[in-house]
Motif scaffolding. Structure first.
Motif, PDB file in Angstrom:
ATOM      1  N   PHE A   9       0.828  -1.202   0.000  1.00 53.17           N
ATOM      2  CA  PHE A   9       0.000   0.000   0.000  1.00 53.17           C
ATOM      3  C   PHE A   9       0.867   1.258   0.000  1.00 53.17           C
ATOM      4  CE2 PHE A   9      -2.836   3.150   2.029  1.00 53.17           C
ATOM      5  CZ  PHE A   9      -3.918   3.068   1.158  1.00 53.17           C
ATOM      6  N   VAL A  10       1.870   1.290   0.869  1.00 52.22           N
ATOM      7  CA  VAL A  10       2.780   2.439   0.938  1.00 52.22           C
ATOM      8  C   VAL A  10       3.573   2.548  -0.365  1.00 52.22           C
ATOM      9  CG1 VAL A  10       4.822   3.373   2.121  1.00 52.22           C
ATOM     10  CG2 VAL A  10       2.908   2.450   3.455  1.00 52.22           C
ATOM     11  N   ALA A  11       4.062   1.419  -0.868  1.00 53.26           N
ATOM     12  CA  ALA A  11       4.806   1.428  -2.135  1.00 53.26           C
ATOM     13  C   ALA A  11       3.907   1.885  -3.284  1.00 53.26           C
ATOM     14  CB  ALA A  11       5.371   0.041  -2.417  1.00 53.26           C
ATOM     15  N   GLY A  12       2.632   1.500  -3.256  1.00 47.17           N
ATOM     16  CA  GLY A  12       1.696   1.940  -4.284  1.00 47.17           C
ATOM     17  C   GLY A  12       1.538   3.444  -4.289  1.00 47.17           C
ATOM     18  N   TRP A  13       1.385   4.043  -3.109  1.00 42.77           N
ATOM     19  CA  TRP A  13       1.261   5.503  -3.028  1.00 42.77           C
ATOM     20  C   TRP A  13       2.556   6.188  -3.449  1.00 42.77           C
ATOM     21  CZ3 TRP A  13      -2.680   8.516  -3.222  1.00 42.77           C
ATOM     22  CH2 TRP A  13      -3.926   8.052  -2.805  1.00 42.77           C
ATOM     23  N   ALA A  14       3.702   5.609  -3.054  1.00 44.80           N
ATOM     24  CA  ALA A  14       4.992   6.212  -3.422  1.00 44.80           C
ATOM     25  C   ALA A  14       5.182   6.189  -4.939  1.00 44.80           C
ATOM     26  CB  ALA A  14       6.136   5.472  -2.730  1.00 44.80           C
ATOM     27  N   THR A  15       4.887   5.047  -5.570  1.00 44.54           N
ATOM     28  CA  THR A  15       5.072   4.963  -7.016  1.00 44.54           C
ATOM     29  C   THR A  15       4.013   5.780  -7.755  1.00 44.54           C
ATOM     30  OG1 THR A  15       3.888   2.844  -7.054  1.00 44.54           O
ATOM     31  CG2 THR A  15       6.296   2.759  -6.999  1.00 44.54           C
ATOM     32  N   LEU A  16       2.824   5.887  -7.196  1.00 47.99           N
ATOM     33  CA  LEU A  16       1.810   6.754  -7.803  1.00 47.99           C
ATOM     34  C   LEU A  16       2.273   8.213  -7.755  1.00 47.99           C
ATOM     35  CD1 LEU A  16      -0.979   7.072  -9.088  1.00 47.99           C
ATOM     36  CD2 LEU A  16      -1.930   7.204  -6.781  1.00 47.99           C
ATOM     37  N   GLY A  17       2.858   8.621  -6.632  1.00 41.44           N
ATOM     38  CA  GLY A  17       3.390   9.979  -6.519  1.00 41.44           C
ATOM     39  C   GLY A  17       4.520  10.236  -7.507  1.00 41.44           C
ATOM     40  N   LEU A  18       5.413   9.259  -7.674  1.00 49.44           N
ATOM     41  CA  LEU A  18       6.492   9.415  -8.649  1.00 49.44           C
ATOM     42  C   LEU A  18       5.939   9.468 -10.076  1.00 49.44           C
ATOM     43  CD1 LEU A  18       9.142   7.016  -7.109  1.00 49.44           C
ATOM     44  CD2 LEU A  18       9.328   9.497  -7.342  1.00 49.44           C
ATOM     45  N   GLY A  19       4.926   8.652 -10.345  1.00 49.02           N
ATOM     46  CA  GLY A  19       4.294   8.686 -11.661  1.00 49.02           C
ATOM     47  C   GLY A  19       3.634  10.021 -11.921  1.00 49.02           C
ATOM     48  N   GLY A  22       6.180  12.465 -12.728  1.00 50.72           N
ATOM     49  CA  GLY A  22       6.692  12.224 -14.067  1.00 50.72           C
ATOM     50  C   GLY A  22       5.862  12.859 -15.168  1.00 50.72           C
ATOM     51  N   THR A  23       4.624  13.225 -14.854  1.00 55.41           N
ATOM     52  CA  THR A  23       3.812  13.883 -15.880  1.00 55.41           C
ATOM     53  C   THR A  23       4.291  15.308 -16.151  1.00 55.41           C
ATOM     54  OG1 THR A  23       2.167  14.658 -14.280  1.00 55.41           O
ATOM     55  CG2 THR A  23       1.748  12.521 -15.320  1.00 55.41           C
ATOM     56  N   VAL A  24       5.011  15.907 -15.207  1.00 57.15           N
ATOM     57  CA  VAL A  24       5.491  17.272 -15.394  1.00 57.15           C
ATOM     58  C   VAL A  24       7.013  17.383 -15.431  1.00 57.15           C
ATOM     59  CG1 VAL A  24       3.440  18.373 -14.452  1.00 57.15           C
ATOM     60  CG2 VAL A  24       5.301  17.754 -12.916  1.00 57.15           C
ATOM     61  N   LEU A  25       7.712  16.362 -14.985  1.00 56.75           N
ATOM     62  CA  LEU A  25       9.179  16.376 -15.022  1.00 56.75           C
ATOM     63  C   LEU A  25       9.644  15.552 -16.215  1.00 56.75           C
ATOM     64  CD1 LEU A  25       9.916  15.828 -11.221  1.00 56.75           C
ATOM     65  CD2 LEU A  25      10.007  17.971 -12.508  1.00 56.75           C
ATOM     66  N   PRO A  26      10.322  16.162 -17.171  1.00 56.43           N
ATOM     67  CA  PRO A  26      10.612  15.484 -18.436  1.00 56.43           C
ATOM     68  C   PRO A  26      11.511  14.254 -18.340  1.00 56.43           C
ATOM     69  CG  PRO A  26      11.739  17.597 -18.335  1.00 56.43           C
ATOM     70  CD  PRO A  26      10.842  17.522 -17.145  1.00 56.43           C
ATOM     71  N   LEU A  27      12.382  14.162 -17.369  1.00 59.26           N
ATOM     72  CA  LEU A  27      13.283  13.015 -17.297  1.00 59.26           C
ATOM     73  C   LEU A  27      12.781  11.902 -16.384  1.00 59.26           C
ATOM     74  CD1 LEU A  27      16.732  14.837 -17.263  1.00 59.26           C
ATOM     75  CD2 LEU A  27      15.499  13.856 -19.195  1.00 59.26           C
ATOM     76  N   LEU A  28      11.657  12.108 -15.731  1.00 55.92           N
ATOM     77  CA  LEU A  28      11.097  11.094 -14.844  1.00 55.92           C
ATOM     78  C   LEU A  28       9.964  10.371 -15.578  1.00 55.92           C
ATOM     79  CD1 LEU A  28      11.313  10.034 -11.903  1.00 55.92           C
ATOM     80  CD2 LEU A  28       9.532  11.663 -11.308  1.00 55.92           C
ATOM     81  N   PRO A  29      10.093   9.062 -15.780  1.00 57.21           N
ATOM     82  CA  PRO A  29       9.061   8.359 -16.536  1.00 57.21           C
ATOM     83  C   PRO A  29       7.769   8.225 -15.739  1.00 57.21           C
ATOM     84  CG  PRO A  29      10.625   6.789 -15.661  1.00 57.21           C
ATOM     85  CD  PRO A  29      11.148   8.165 -15.318  1.00 57.21           C
ATOM     86  N   ALA A  37       2.466   1.096  -9.409  1.00 56.22           N
ATOM     87  CA  ALA A  37       1.413   1.468  -8.459  1.00 56.22           C
ATOM     88  C   ALA A  37       0.213   0.538  -8.604  1.00 56.22           C
ATOM     89  CB  ALA A  37       0.985   2.921  -8.676  1.00 56.22           C
ATOM     90  N   ALA A  38      -0.190   0.262  -9.836  1.00 54.89           N
ATOM     91  CA  ALA A  38      -1.319  -0.647 -10.062  1.00 54.89           C
ATOM     92  C   ALA A  38      -1.003  -2.028  -9.507  1.00 54.89           C
ATOM     93  CB  ALA A  38      -1.653  -0.723 -11.552  1.00 54.89           C
ATOM     94  N   TRP A  39       0.208  -2.505  -9.739  1.00 53.13           N
ATOM     95  CA  TRP A  39       0.627  -3.817  -9.241  1.00 53.13           C
ATOM     96  C   TRP A  39       0.579  -3.856  -7.713  1.00 53.13           C
ATOM     97  CZ3 TRP A  39       4.761  -5.877  -6.432  1.00 53.13           C
ATOM     98  CH2 TRP A  39       4.966  -7.249  -6.561  1.00 53.13           C
ATOM     99  N   CYS A  40       1.110  -2.809  -7.077  1.00 52.52           N
ATOM    100  CA  CYS A  40       1.111  -2.755  -5.608  1.00 52.52           C
ATOM    101  C   CYS A  40      -0.310  -2.669  -5.055  1.00 52.52           C
ATOM    102  CB  CYS A  40       1.928  -1.558  -5.124  1.00 52.52           C
ATOM    103  SG  CYS A  40       3.704  -1.724  -5.362  1.00 52.52           S
TER     104      CYS A  40
END
Length: 135
Positions: A9-19, A22-29, A37-40
């Protein structure tokens, strides 16, 4: 909630936040983090997994990947272009030696080949009939 479910659950929120970042930071996928996040969330919170998969913007590519392992052509183009631009920035603004630069190029090329060789999402049957002028 078990320890593993809390971890996912925590990893899902962390990866969702990074994702999301990534929508606004060009080098972050974005996509790999949303897939993670979906997997977690599938392992920790069916409600959050459902929300993510049913999201009006994020859900469609996630469902296509989950269902078919497919990536749309525009997404492929953006991913490969972003990697090329990122590599260009790395070469321009860092002092990588020839071996690390070659290793980075090989890594990015391998990822680009993987992305480009994924199938395109199939249209749902209802969309095929509409696109052919049938109802």
């Amino acid at each position: 909630m078990t320890r593993f479910r809390v971890f996912y659950f925590v990893a899902g929120w962390a990866t969702l936040g990074l994702g999301a970042a990534g929508t606004v930071l060009p080098l972050l996928p974005t996509t790999p983090f949303l897939l993670a996040a979906a997997w977690c969330f599938c392992r920790s919170s069916p409600r959050m997994a459902g929300w993510l998969l049913d999201h009006p913007v994020l859900g469609k590519p996630l469902r296509a990947w989950q269902r078919e392992g497919a990536i749309s052509t525009p997404t492929k183009l953006v991913a490969v272009a972003s990697m090329a631009i990122g590599y260009g920035f790395a070469m321009r603004f860092s002092e990588l030696g020839s071996v690390p630069a070659s290793g980075l190029a090989l890594l990015l090329l391998s990822v680009a080949v993987f992305i480009v060789t994924r199938p395109r999402p199939l249209l749902p049957k209802s969309m095929v009939n509409v696109s052919r002028g049938r109802s």
